[in-house]
Design an enzyme around this catalytic site. Structure first.
Site, short mmCIF file in Angstrom:
data_model
loop_
_atom_site.label_atom_id
_atom_site.label_comp_id
_atom_site.label_asym_id
_atom_site.label_seq_id
_atom_site.Cartn_x
_atom_site.Cartn_y
_atom_site.Cartn_z
N ASP A 186 0.73 -1.07 -0.17
CA ASP A 186 -0.06 -0.43 -0.36
C ASP A 186 0.42 0.84 -0.08
O ASP A 186 2.01 1.03 1.08
CB ASP A 186 -1.05 -0.10 1.06
CG ASP A 186 -2.14 1.26 0.90
OD1 ASP A 186 -1.56 2.13 0.58
OD2 ASP A 186 -3.26 0.62 1.32
N ARG B 233 -0.20 4.30 -0.11
CA ARG B 233 -1.56 5.69 -0.09
C ARG B 233 -1.49 6.90 0.83
O ARG B 233 -1.66 7.72 0.94
CB ARG B 233 -3.14 4.80 -0.01
CG ARG B 233 -4.06 4.66 -1.19
CD ARG B 233 -5.27 3.89 -0.17
NE ARG B 233 -4.97 2.54 0.06
CZ ARG B 233 -6.01 2.06 0.64
NH1 ARG B 233 -7.19 2.65 0.28
NH2 ARG B 233 -5.56 0.44 1.51
#
Length: 413
Positions: A324, A326
């Protein structure tokens, strides 16, 4: 060309440029104390920011200028472009609660008239407008009587009234570095090095503290009065949603993204109709900010190797090197820009989003998972993987065994 010559001067002789640049005192309590952000390209001597406007669309503008379709000295006519609703400033606009956007970015035409009249090309990085949204799922809920027509939020034909804001990224580099526990020099070197040297000023101009990165923007959709977001007496229903084009737009049933987005919108509408206010914040962070190509490669691997919850995140890491990207540490900034102090109903199961919001000083009263009946059959693997990785469920936190099965897998499996 003057544009080319100015760029050479910019990176080679820093003492010869920016002598007319406004000083930026990030976190100052008034816009004039803070100073305008000047990232336009019409006059390099007045710039005080690295990069330029338009976020991920900046390169299209560069192409348009290079191809002769856009005059490089064009300045926008900002008359009558100001926000349709006035809100703020809030206490959170000063200090360093906000470091990834310009809280004054919607008001440059009104606030910096003196600079504009002196020839400074200052451009908005936020726009606030009003609109209607029309989604078949919501229209169906209206026809079923589950979303009442009130003539204020939900109209007779099932259209929904919203106030929406578009927000371009504006990074205050010392604040960004602090969020990630880095020295500012480390951050600058990494941003320069790992973009192939895209912005030399990051390492040649440490005196310039503001950077407009060419990344995706954020859109805010508000149901009810946007000013009520800052009123802790008003019940707030909120969903923070990261882009998933395949599901959000094209209806792919391999994940829960569109169902959860629609559910979040419906709950936000219902919250506004019950006297509170609803909000959906939509971030352009496709595929956990890994991009669609990576996402589709992982889809292929999962389908060919057998899809299972215990390999869901592991297979992404094999392709991308990370699960991830983000970086939810920056996500709460837009909530602080909206003046939010408390979220009564948080329509999300993500522990990363929840923890980032709470760590930033915003209270979360209730967390709302997606109803089981909204989860597509092909998305059940994804949901089981997320639950095992720590996503919120009404039954409680995952066991240590669940966490190990997802996070501790070795490459030789």
């Amino acid at each position: 060309m003057a544009f080319k010559d100015a760029h050479i001067v910019l990176t080679s002789h820093p003492s010869q440029v920016f002598k007319d640049s406004p000083q930026v005192q990030w976190g100052a309590s008034t816009p004039l104390e803070r100073g305008p952000i000047v990232a336009s390209l019409t006059d390099f001597s007045k710039r005080n920011a690295i990069g330029t406007h338009s976020g991920s669309y900046a390169l299209y503008r560069a192409l348009a200028a290079t191809a002769g379709q856009l005059e490089i000295d064009h300045r926008p006519d900002l008359k009558n472009t100001e926000p349709v609703v006035e809100f703020g400033p809030y206490e959170s606009w000063s200090g360093h609660k906000i470091v990834s956007l310009d809280p004054w970015g919607a008001h440059v035409y009104e606030l910096f008239q003196d600079f504009l009249q002196k020839g400074y090309d200052i451009r908005p990085t936020i726009a606030v407008t009003s609109a209607h949204i029309h989604m078949p799922e919501l229209k169906k809920r209206v026809s079923e009587g589950k979303l009442p027509v009130d003539g204020k939020v939900v109209l007779e034909k099932g259209d929904v009234v919203v106030t929406k804001a578009a927000v371009e990224p504006v990074w205050y580099l010392p604040g960004i570095a602090e969020r990630f526990g880095l020295r500012e020099g480390e951050l600058r070197k990494g941003l320069f090095q790992y973009t192939g040297g895209m912005f030399p000023e990051l390492i040649t101009r440490p005196d310039i503290k503001v950077f407009l990165p060419p990344i995706g923007s954020t859109t805010v959709y508000v149901f009810g009065d946007i000013r009520d977001l800052a009123n802790p007496q008003k019940k707030l229903t909120l969903r923070v949603h990261d882009e998933c084009n395949g599901s959000d737009v094209f209806g792919s049933d391999i994940c829960t993204c569109r169902p959860y987005l629609v559910h979040g919108i419906e709950e936000a509408i219902r919250g506004a109709q019950e006297g509170g206010v609803g909000c959906v914040v939509y971030f352009r962070k496709e595929g956990r900010a890994l991009g669609e190509v990576t996402k589709f490669l992982v889809y292929n691997a999962r389908k060919r190797e057998g899809d299972s919850a215990d390999k869901y995140f592991y297979r992404t890491e094999c392709v991308a090197g990370v699960q991830d990207m983000r970086f939810q540490e920056l996500m709460p900034d837009v909530l602080h820009w909206l003046g939010i102090q408390k979220i009564d109903r948080f329509i999300s199961m993500s522990h990363m989003k929840h923890d980032a919001i709470v760590s930033s000083g915003i209270k979360v009263i209730e967390r709302v998972p997606i109803p089981e009946e909204l989860i597509p059959e092909d998305a059940k693997v994804e949901m089981e993987a997320k639950k095992a990785a720590g996503y919120f469920t009404p039954e409680g936190a995952p066991s240590e065994e669940d966490l190990k099965s997802v996070k501790g897998r070795q490459l030789d499996e």
